[in-house]
Design a protein around this motif. Sequence first.
Motif, PDB file in Angstrom:
ATOM      1  N   ALA A   1      45.176  41.770 -90.495  1.00 32.59           N
ATOM      2  CA  ALA A   1      45.827  42.563 -89.448  1.00 32.59           C
ATOM      3  C   ALA A   1      47.129  41.914 -89.004  1.00 32.59           C
ATOM      4  N   ILE A   2      47.106  40.592 -88.817  1.00 32.38           N
ATOM      5  CA  ILE A   2      48.303  39.875 -88.395  1.00 32.38           C
ATOM      6  C   ILE A   2      49.401  39.990 -89.449  1.00 32.38           C
ATOM      7  N   THR A   3      49.000  39.914 -90.710  1.00 29.65           N
ATOM      8  CA  THR A   3      49.981  40.053 -91.787  1.00 29.65           C
ATOM      9  C   THR A   3      50.771  41.344 -91.636  1.00 29.65           C
ATOM     10  N   GLY A   4      50.062  42.430 -91.348  1.00 28.74           N
ATOM     11  CA  GLY A   4      50.751  43.706 -91.170  1.00 28.74           C
ATOM     12  C   GLY A   4      51.553  43.780 -89.883  1.00 28.74           C
ATOM     13  N   LEU A   5      50.984  43.272 -88.794  1.00 27.96           N
ATOM     14  CA  LEU A   5      51.658  43.370 -87.503  1.00 27.96           C
ATOM     15  C   LEU A   5      52.970  42.591 -87.470  1.00 27.96           C
ATOM     16  N   LEU A   6      52.988  41.452 -88.163  1.00 26.46           N
ATOM     17  CA  LEU A   6      54.204  40.642 -88.187  1.00 26.46           C
ATOM     18  C   LEU A   6      55.151  41.029 -89.298  1.00 26.46           C
ATOM     19  N   GLY A   7      54.707  41.855 -90.228  1.00 20.95           N
ATOM     20  CA  GLY A   7      55.545  42.208 -91.360  1.00 20.95           C
ATOM     21  C   GLY A   7      55.606  41.117 -92.411  1.00 20.95           C
ATOM     22  N   LEU A   8      54.491  40.377 -92.595  1.00 15.84           N
ATOM     23  CA  LEU A   8      54.447  39.290 -93.563  1.00 15.84           C
ATOM     24  C   LEU A   8      53.828  39.772 -94.874  1.00 15.84           C
ATOM     25  N   ASP A   9      54.233  39.130 -95.980  1.00 14.64           N
ATOM     26  CA  ASP A   9      53.504  39.367 -97.218  1.00 14.64           C
ATOM     27  C   ASP A   9      52.211  38.549 -97.163  1.00 14.64           C
ATOM     28  N   GLU A  10      51.287  38.810 -98.082  1.00 11.85           N
ATOM     29  CA  GLU A  10      49.956  38.203 -98.002  1.00 11.85           C
ATOM     30  C   GLU A  10      49.980  36.673 -98.113  1.00 11.85           C
ATOM     31  N   PRO A  11      50.706  36.061 -99.071  1.00  6.13           N
ATOM     32  CA  PRO A  11      50.704  34.592 -99.127  1.00  6.13           C
ATOM     33  C   PRO A  11      51.255  33.954 -97.855  1.00  6.13           C
ATOM     34  N   THR A  12      52.326  34.534 -97.317  1.00  2.49           N
ATOM     35  CA  THR A  12      52.883  33.987 -96.076  1.00  2.49           C
ATOM     36  C   THR A  12      51.900  34.170 -94.931  1.00  2.49           C
ATOM     37  N   GLY A  13      51.238  35.323 -94.893  1.00  7.35           N
ATOM     38  CA  GLY A  13      50.245  35.569 -93.854  1.00  7.35           C
ATOM     39  C   GLY A  13      49.101  34.580 -93.907  1.00  7.35           C
ATOM     40  N   ARG A  14      48.674  34.224 -95.112  1.00  2.89           N
ATOM     41  CA  ARG A  14      47.580  33.269 -95.251  1.00  2.89           C
ATOM     42  C   ARG A  14      47.991  31.884 -94.725  1.00  2.89           C
ATOM     43  N   ARG A  15      49.195  31.453 -95.078  1.00  2.51           N
ATOM     44  CA  ARG A  15      49.679  30.158 -94.589  1.00  2.51           C
ATOM     45  C   ARG A  15      49.842  30.182 -93.074  1.00  2.51           C
ATOM     46  N   PHE A  16      50.311  31.309 -92.556  1.00  5.87           N
ATOM     47  CA  PHE A  16      50.521  31.461 -91.122  1.00  5.87           C
ATOM     48  C   PHE A  16      49.206  31.300 -90.362  1.00  5.87           C
ATOM     49  N   VAL A  17      48.157  31.976 -90.832  1.00  7.55           N
ATOM     50  CA  VAL A  17      46.879  31.927 -90.118  1.00  7.55           C
ATOM     51  C   VAL A  17      46.222  30.558 -90.257  1.00  7.55           C
TER      52      VAL A  17
ATOM     53  N   HIS B   1      34.404  34.147 -94.922  1.00 11.38           N
ATOM     54  CA  HIS B   1      34.516  35.276 -95.843  1.00 11.38           C
ATOM     55  C   HIS B   1      34.709  36.615 -95.152  1.00 11.38           C
ATOM     56  N   TYR B   2      34.634  36.641 -93.822  1.00 13.01           N
ATOM     57  CA  TYR B   2      34.765  37.929 -93.127  1.00 13.01           C
ATOM     58  C   TYR B   2      35.532  37.782 -91.815  1.00 13.01           C
ATOM     59  N   ALA B   3      34.978  37.023 -90.859  1.00 13.52           N
ATOM     60  CA  ALA B   3      35.575  36.970 -89.515  1.00 13.52           C
ATOM     61  C   ALA B   3      36.973  36.375 -89.521  1.00 13.52           C
ATOM     62  N   ARG B   4      37.245  35.384 -90.373  1.00  8.55           N
ATOM     63  CA  ARG B   4      38.591  34.807 -90.418  1.00  8.55           C
ATOM     64  C   ARG B   4      39.566  35.678 -91.191  1.00  8.55           C
ATOM     65  N   LEU B   5      39.084  36.382 -92.180  1.00  5.26           N
ATOM     66  CA  LEU B   5      39.989  37.115 -93.063  1.00  5.26           C
ATOM     67  C   LEU B   5      40.477  38.429 -92.462  1.00  5.26           C
ATOM     68  N   LEU B   6      39.640  39.105 -91.688  1.00  6.21           N
ATOM     69  CA  LEU B   6      40.064  40.395 -91.130  1.00  6.21           C
ATOM     70  C   LEU B   6      41.234  40.264 -90.152  1.00  6.21           C
TER      71      LEU B   6
ATOM     72  N   ARG C   1      39.367  48.753 -91.244  1.00  6.79           N
ATOM     73  CA  ARG C   1      38.141  49.251 -91.873  1.00  6.79           C
ATOM     74  C   ARG C   1      38.223  49.129 -93.393  1.00  6.79           C
ATOM     75  N   THR C   2      39.381  49.483 -93.959  1.00  7.49           N
ATOM     76  CA  THR C   2      39.550  49.355 -95.407  1.00  7.49           C
ATOM     77  C   THR C   2      39.397  47.907 -95.842  1.00  7.49           C
ATOM     78  N   ALA C   3      40.032  46.995 -95.112  1.00 13.37           N
ATOM     79  CA  ALA C   3      39.927  45.571 -95.448  1.00 13.37           C
ATOM     80  C   ALA C   3      38.492  45.080 -95.295  1.00 13.37           C
ATOM     81  N   ALA C   4      37.797  45.525 -94.248  1.00 14.97           N
ATOM     82  CA  ALA C   4      36.405  45.114 -94.038  1.00 14.97           C
ATOM     83  C   ALA C   4      35.524  45.557 -95.195  1.00 14.97           C
ATOM     84  N   GLU C   5      35.703  46.790 -95.656  1.00 15.60           N
ATOM     85  CA  GLU C   5      34.870  47.288 -96.752  1.00 15.60           C
ATOM     86  C   GLU C   5      35.197  46.562 -98.051  1.00 15.60           C
ATOM     87  N   GLN C   6      36.450  46.195 -98.257  1.00 18.53           N
ATOM     88  CA  GLN C   6      36.804  45.400 -99.434  1.00 18.53           C
ATOM     89  C   GLN C   6      36.136  44.028 -99.395  1.00 18.53           C
ATOM     90  N   LEU C   7      36.156  43.395 -98.230  1.00 16.89           N
ATOM     91  CA  LEU C   7      35.541  42.072 -98.111  1.00 16.89           C
ATOM     92  C   LEU C   7      34.038  42.146 -98.344  1.00 16.89           C
TER      93      LEU C   7
END
Length: 428
Positions: A160-176, A151-156, A130-136
């Motif tokens: 979530a995956i970034t947190g679930l896997l324990g990734l930092d944001e840049p790594t999470g972006r490359r992962f997705v 800008h919304y459906a791909r980023l949310l 919810r916090t991420a959705a409101e930021q977007l």
Amino acid sequence: MTSWPGRCPATALHGQHLDGDAMPVLYETLRERHGPVAPVTVAPGIEAWLVLGHRELLRLTREEQDFSHDPRHWTPLREGRVPSDSPILPMVGWRPALLYADGQQHRRMRAAVSDALAGINGHELRRSVRTAAEQLIASFAARRGADLVPHYARLLPMQAITGLLGLDEPTGRRFVQAIAGVAAGDAYSTGANRRLATILRTVIEEKRRSPGQDITSALLHHPAGLTDAEVLHNLVVMFVAGNQTTVNWIATTLRILLCDPAFRSSLSGGHLSVDDALDLVLWRFPPTQNFPARYATRDIEFGGQLIRAGDMLVLGLAAANNDPAVLPPNGGPIAGNRSHLAFGAGPHSCPAQDPARLITRTAVDTIRHRLPDLELAVPETELAWISSPWTKGLAALPVRFTDPQLPLAPVAESTAPQPMAPQTGDFR
């Protein structure tokens, strides 16, 4: 159309001509022509059987003795006839993961994956989404318009995956980004598959040295004793299947809200809950249209077709949901009916459907409340689609609005979510 030697002509299940609106028509054409099991190609020169019938699909998912999950049974793969750069190989090539295993081996890995997912703290995941959705929403609110897919459906789901896997944001972006490439089933999928493996090997090494409260650590230290390779490939399976499915589920639900006045009125008037709306989308427009694959272990007559040992059978989830033989008398599903096959069936049904639902529900609910006058910015017929044999996904969803209802106080800067709580998981 191509033709198998001595068999029925096969219809292409791939190519730019198959957008999201063309595929339901194709399924019904195939059903009329061939019955519940139809010959198709899933890539140039790659033949398979598409299982369209609801009863047949249930049998396919439950009878491992006749229909194995292990692609090493697949005749073209055994005989070296699948090119190493085939766009579907990242999805159907063998991996040491639960999706490609039968029997005890599957149950061992399934236990580890299910326990890791059961440790997700649903309250914390909901809060972080919810916090991420409101930021977007706040990031594009001043423009009074946005494309809700990138800008919304791909980023949310990515956050979530970034947190679930324990990734930092840049790594999470490359992962997705790599996940999306694997699921696309196009010429770039092989390279995306290699990038995905490289990212995960680094993460696994880090979590082996320094475990945290995340899914990667939970798999690495589960009593099932998964090897690093099994952890890597089960993460690939979970998140390749789960990420694009969640993106499509969010985008499709928002599309129906924008394009179907009766649907929107029923939701706004309280006749449908958000969960009812999500289930209706899963019935009518499942985010994964077709799912690979099972492999015949012997010659067998199935759905009126002679299936040879080593043939590939694809789960036609969308077509089976719309099988006239099992639809209710009124011609369609009713609110609250979750007997759809959007998440598969049998012992291999999707283990991550509860967190996916939570992410999707939160995404849809948040944007409904923050952008109450949201409307489509182009005619519905001009919407662009992802071309893939597996998914029905929008490539774009341009919208406009005039009166964003943002929180009174600025949305707090997102902190890294802490989604794991094994003692109190919401999804047990």
